[in-house]
Design a protein around this motif. Structure first.
Motif, PDB file in Angstrom:
ATOM      1  N   ARG A  51       7.450  29.386  52.272  1.00  0.00           N
ATOM      2  CA  ARG A  51       7.959  28.347  51.375  1.00  0.00           C
ATOM      3  C   ARG A  51       8.904  29.012  50.386  1.00  0.00           C
ATOM      4  N   ARG A  52       9.977  28.293  50.021  1.00  0.00           N
ATOM      5  CA  ARG A  52      11.000  28.861  49.143  1.00  0.00           C
ATOM      6  C   ARG A  52      11.235  27.940  47.943  1.00  0.00           C
ATOM      7  N   PHE A  53      11.305  28.542  46.766  1.00  0.00           N
ATOM      8  CA  PHE A  53      11.561  27.785  45.542  1.00  0.00           C
ATOM      9  C   PHE A  53      12.653  28.488  44.740  1.00  0.00           C
ATOM     10  N   ARG A  54      13.514  27.695  44.116  1.00  0.00           N
ATOM     11  CA  ARG A  54      14.521  28.238  43.209  1.00  0.00           C
ATOM     12  C   ARG A  54      14.290  27.678  41.821  1.00  0.00           C
ATOM     13  N   ILE A  55      14.167  28.569  40.849  1.00  0.00           N
ATOM     14  CA  ILE A  55      13.902  28.180  39.462  1.00  0.00           C
ATOM     15  C   ILE A  55      15.171  28.393  38.652  1.00  0.00           C
ATOM     16  N   THR A  56      15.563  27.378  37.916  1.00  0.00           N
ATOM     17  CA  THR A  56      16.719  27.465  37.027  1.00  0.00           C
ATOM     18  C   THR A  56      16.225  27.829  35.630  1.00  0.00           C
ATOM     19  N   LEU A  57      16.726  28.947  35.101  1.00  0.00           N
ATOM     20  CA  LEU A  57      16.330  29.407  33.772  1.00  0.00           C
ATOM     21  C   LEU A  57      17.522  29.323  32.820  1.00  0.00           C
ATOM     22  N   THR A  58      17.248  28.910  31.589  1.00  0.00           N
ATOM     23  CA  THR A  58      18.219  28.951  30.506  1.00  0.00           C
ATOM     24  C   THR A  58      17.571  29.638  29.312  1.00  0.00           C
TER      25      THR A  58
END
Length: 487
Positions: free
Chosen positions: A470-477
């Motif tokens: 399973r693949r997840f992409r997290i957007t960080l600011t």
């Protein structure tokens, strides 16, 4: 079956719920394995020196939780079904024959009934939200309210039927805690349903939620009579206490679903043995040098004195280098911690976990393929550097031991992993960067654009003899977690 759900828990924390359903009722042990690779942009400056293992285990928290037994609201409201009938029987046994065993079973049934009712109501609410027609929504909501009224009436009637007035006040108060939890949980879900109806059916809102509103008005009046803490308009102290008590009630009721984990270092004995060997090897080196110079130049000579000093200098360096090699090379071959899983004081399984920084070039080919570089700046010779952390986790559950701890069927387990990413934000650039917007003919203006960083999670699970990813992409600011996407 296996299910992985990712969500943003709060501004800085991710939560991954890994659900394992039992695949063989006769199996003595259920084994679950999962490896997670975290790809971090090099610009965030997360590496073995700035982010040691102690920080990793501070920010990663893993819990093992039983999946709540599955019942519908109709089944929970049925006095002949297991939840209510078992609760009433345990109350009667405690009233007729007080004992430590009956006390534990009585408290366990109170907690399980609260958790089962919460799960059943949540499932019913999810089904309700799928209704798009106002009349169907109203009919379904009225049915839910009727079932909740039956459940609460049956729960409140059990103490009289079972004769709980004969037990000690401290034991009787545990039943009251269960009732207070049920009241808060039911009210919360009904308010959420009413909020949903107000947004989606504004013209018919009053008619649609009439039954729910009547139930809430009556139940809140009952809670005031019982002295339950309720929120008050403009009373900050009272509302803080209300939230705190609600959280404590939730932890108390759901505590019997969590399996306690006792973590100990997995490499302590091996580490000490290796350090002793390192000390012995360095001492052998120093002793050989000393004896050689002593035989050649004799005792109490300047060459021997210099040789002794130099040999001891090398001895300390050899020992330190071997310590470093173990911590950074040999240590990565082992799990960092071994976990003893305990429920109601009984061992029900074990586990292991470990983390390491790894070279991206040494990753398994399948993992590198799952990372999926999608642009020329991510692929080939233009690829920007990333730091990779691998988190390895293995859990083994003794199913037969768990069966003796509850009369409810064992559905499976949830491995809940929470990841706090606050440390990843420390070295980020300004959260907003101006970009130029051309208006033509020499006119332009600036507009603030939010600067983001992407962190990728690749999860490989092994279960039932099968392997999946399973693949997840997290957007960080700079302000925290901006989004989570699975692809």
């Amino acid at each position: 079956m296996l299910d992985i759900q990712g969500k943003i828990h709060d501004r800085y924390t991710l939560e991954f719920k890994v659900g394992y359903s039992r695949y063989s009722p006769s199996a003595a042990v259920s084994d679950f394995m999962m490896d997670t690779w975290i790809f971090i942009p090099d610009s965030l400056y997360i590496n073995a020196k700035t982010y040691p293992k102690s920080n990793f285990y501070r920010d990663f928290r893993a819990l093992v939780r039983l999946i709540t037994p599955v019942y519908t609201l109709e089944e929970v409201a049925d006095e002949e079904a297991l939840p209510l009938s078992r609760l009433q029987m345990c109350c009667r046994e405690l009233a007729e024959e007080p004992s430590e065993e009956h006390e534990k079973t009585y408290e366990h049934q109170i907690k399980m009934f609260g958790s089962i009712t919460r799960s059943a109501l949540r499932t019913a609410a999810i089904g309700l939200y799928r209704e798009t027609k106002v009349n169907a929504f109203k009919v379904r909501l009225d049915g839910i309210v009727l079932l909740l009224a039956r459940i609460m009436a049956a729960y409140r009637e059990i103490p009289r039927k079972a004769g709980l007035d004969r037990v000690a006040f401290e034991l009787r108060s545990r039943y009251d805690l269960g009732e207070e939890y049920l009241c808060r949980m039911v009210n919360m879900h009904l308010f959420r349903i009413m909020e949903y109806a107000r947004e989606h059916f504004p013209k018919d809102y009053t008619r649609v939620v009439a039954a729910a509103a009547t139930y809430i008005d009556g139940d809140l009046a009952y809670q005031r009579e019982r002295g339950f803490l309720l929120p008050e308009e403009g009373n900050g102290d009272n509302n803080r206490n209300f939230l705190h008590r609600a959280g404590q009630l939730k932890k108390y009721i759901e505590s019997d679903l969590y399996i306690l984990a006792d973590k100990k270092s997995n490499t302590f004995v091996l580490q000490q043995v290796f350090f002793m060997l390192a000390a012995g090897l360095s001492m052998v080196f120093a002793t050989v040098i000393s004896f050689s110079f002593q035989q050649t130049y004799g005792n109490f000579t300047m060459p021997l004195f210099i040789a002794l000093v130099v040999s001891y200098m090398f001895k300390d360096r050899i020992k330190d280098l071997m310590h470093y090699w173990f911590a950074n090379k040999l240590g990565s071959k082992f799990y960092d911690y071994k976990i003893k899983l305990v429920m109601h004081g009984e061992p029900v399984g074990w586990g292991k976990e470990g983390c390491d920084f790894v070279n991206e070039e040494k990753l398994p080919l399948e993992v590198r393929a799952q990372r999926g570089r999608v642009s020329e700046l991510e692929a080939g010779h233009c690829a920007l550097r990333e730091t990779v952390i691998v988190y390895r986790r293995r859990i083994s559950i003794l199913d037969k031991q768990l069966k003796h701890l509850s009369h409810y069927p064992l559905q499976g387990f949830n491995d809940i992993i929470r990841v706090n990413l606050r440390d990843f934000l420390r070295r980020m650039d300004s959260p907003h960067v101006p970009v130029y917007m051309n208006e033509g003919k020499g006119e332009f203006h600036t507009q603030a654009a939010e600067k983001v960083y992407y962190v990728h999670f690749i999860m490989r699970y092994r279960y039932q003899g099968k392997t999946g990813y399973r693949r997840f992409r997290i957007t960080l600011t700079r302000r925290g977690i901006g989004g989570l996407m699975e692809w």
